[in-house]
Design an enzyme around this catalytic site. Structure first.
Site, PDB file in Angstrom:
ATOM      1  CE  LYS A  71      29.885  -2.488   6.711  1.00  0.00           C
ATOM      2  NZ  LYS A  71      30.848  -1.366   6.568  1.00  0.00           N
ATOM      3  CB  SER A 146      30.117   1.093   9.454  1.00  0.00           C
ATOM      4  OG  SER A 146      30.682   0.854   8.169  1.00  0.00           O
ATOM      5  CB  SER A 170      33.859   1.429   7.744  1.00  0.00           C
ATOM      6  OG  SER A 170      33.197   2.618   8.091  1.00  0.00           O
TER       7      SER A 170
END
Length: 470
Positions: A71, A146, A170
């Protein structure tokens, strides 16, 4: 489209049998990333850096030279860390996050920076300066957020496994929407050093994989105490893979009435109930539990998370790193224009809210009360776990909405995390696994089944998830 099918465990075995080399696997993965024209799961990837790492990979190591997607808010030495924001677009990480250092030491190769909601603020994958991430199962739908890119990369088979971060769901919410496994470890199990902070008391790094076994392997690699993180727990790391074959007979499974309501999508309720019945058929004991403050978790979370975000993001001012507004007349204009030009709408919304609740006139009315609710939520779980081993329910009350719907109703988007937020407020480990699909608009949309366990009992989640996947 070229895809990297198979699990992390399977690829590890193939590498150890020398059916292919780490460099060949890196090239296969990079080819799959380049061929994907649908999901927008990656912001960037560095084939050459990964090939350089693959040349020295030890195939006897725990990860055996397998490429792992990362990420875009986790630092990887020499690679850009943008947090999917214009504000950090020129920034290159000068060091590895501890999770990345441990990943490399275990034989993993970081390959690709995955898309995300800007600064991890969002639950849809639509709040990125680098474009919307699409759900591989239904390209007109969101993948969740996210950690949108990490979920989409694993689900679309352009990554074997990925790292994400979880502040209020997330990792788990996009895992549920994309039909993969996502595990948020206990707060402190995995070091946050090198993770760009959203809400420091809630953030946690974790694995996103195709199987529970893969989640155990990756969690093993990145767990452990870290002196560079004052919130890192100094406790032994168990053998997570060893937990996978354990029996669930006699396991006490908590069923909270607050999570099984008429407000859930009927198809999700059916899929989750079927999974609960499967647990019962495996010998688990179902126990009703109560979480009386469940209706207050979303409000408490957004007050606390936004307050911490307003503080954490104050460091992005155009002075030390990242974007800097040009031709500013003075420091005040430099700060304001840099942030105005660099931050997206959702980030600005949360900074404003966080600053508001921390102001002297509203601190007691909002922030102080939210912290009291957080303590009550933690107490609710402590009481429940005195009677049961794990607590289960849906990951999300509804399947993945269509792209664009989130912008029409921000409140509904925030409420989508109602079942994932409590684990962050209480610091608990939680995992989402696939448990079927629901049919909407002619598409089969994945459903996530969430399990939560007491602090540092990720082994309970892994053995239960593994048993359900057999």
């Amino acid at each position: 489209m070229s895809k990297i099918q198979g699990t992390l465990a399977q690829w590890r075995d193939r590498l150890r049998r020398k059916e292919l080399s780490p460099a060949e696997l890196v090239n296969l993965t990079a080819d799959a990333i380049e061929a994907d024209r649908t999901t927008n799961a990656y912001i960037s990837f560095d084939r050459e850096a990964a090939l350089h790492a693959a040349a020295g990979a030890d195939i006897s190591s725990p990860l055996a030279g397998i490429p792992i997607a990362v990420k875009d808010n986790i630092n990887v030495l020499g690679q850009p860390t943008r947090c999917a924001s214009r504000l950090l677009s020129p920034y290159v990480a000068p060091y590895d996050a501890t999770s990345i250092r441990l990943l490399k030491e275990a034989g993993g190769i970081p390959l690709g920076r995955t898309n995300m909601d800007e600064f991890a603020m969002g639950a849809s994958g639509e709040n990125s300066a680098y474009g919307i991430t699409r759900n591989p199962e239904a390209p007109d739908r969101i993948p969740g957020g996210s950690s949108s890119g990490s979920a989409a990369a694993v689900a679309s088979a352009t990554a074997i496994a990925a790292l994400g971060s979880d502040t209020g769901g997330s990792i788990r919410q996009p895992a549920g929407h994309c039909g993969i496994v996502g595990l948020k470890p206990t707060y402190g199990r995995v070091s946050r050093y090198g993770l760009v902070a959203f809400a420091s008391s809630l953030d946690q790094i974790g694995p996103m994989t195709r199987t529970v076994e893969d989640a155990a392997i990756l969690l093993q690699a990145i767990s452990g105490h870290d002196r560079k993180d004052s919130t890192s727990a100094n406790c032994p790391v168990p053998d997570f893979e060893a937990a996978l074959g354990r029996d669930v007979k006699g396991l006490k499974v908590g069923i909270p009435s607050e999570y099984f309501t008429s407000g859930n999508h009927p198809g999700i309720s059916e899929a989750v109930q079927n999974t609960v019945k499967q647990l019962e058929s495996l010998g688990a004991e179902l126990v009703e539990v109560n979480l009386p403050h469940a209706d207050a978790v979303v409000a408490a979370y957004y007050i606390i998370a936004c307050a911490e975000a307003s503080s954490n993001l104050s460091r992005f001012d155009g002075v030390r790193y990242g974007k800097r507004a040009e031709d500013a007349a003075g420091l005040v204009e430099l700060f304001s224009r840099t942030r105005e030009e660099g931050f997206g709408p959702e980030v600005k919304r949360r900074i404003i809210l966080g600053t508001y609740v921390l102001s002297s006139g509203y601190y007691d009315a909002y922030y102080s009360r939210a912290q009291k609710v957080r303590s009550l939520v933690a107490r609710d779980f402590a009481e429940a776990f005195s009677r049961v081993d794990i607590i289960v329910g849906p990951t999300s009350p509804a399947p993945a909405p269509k792209i664009g719907d989130s912008a029409l109703d921000h409140l509904q988007t925030y409420l989508a995390d109602i079942y994932t937020i409590p684990a962050n407020l209480a610091g608990l480990p939680a995992m989402s696994i696939p448990c079927g699909t629901v049919r909407e608009s002619g598409m089969e949309l994945p459903v996530g089944f969430q399990m939560m366990a007491p602090h540092f009992r990720e082994d309970l989640l892994l053995k239960t998830g593994f048993a359900l996947g057999k």
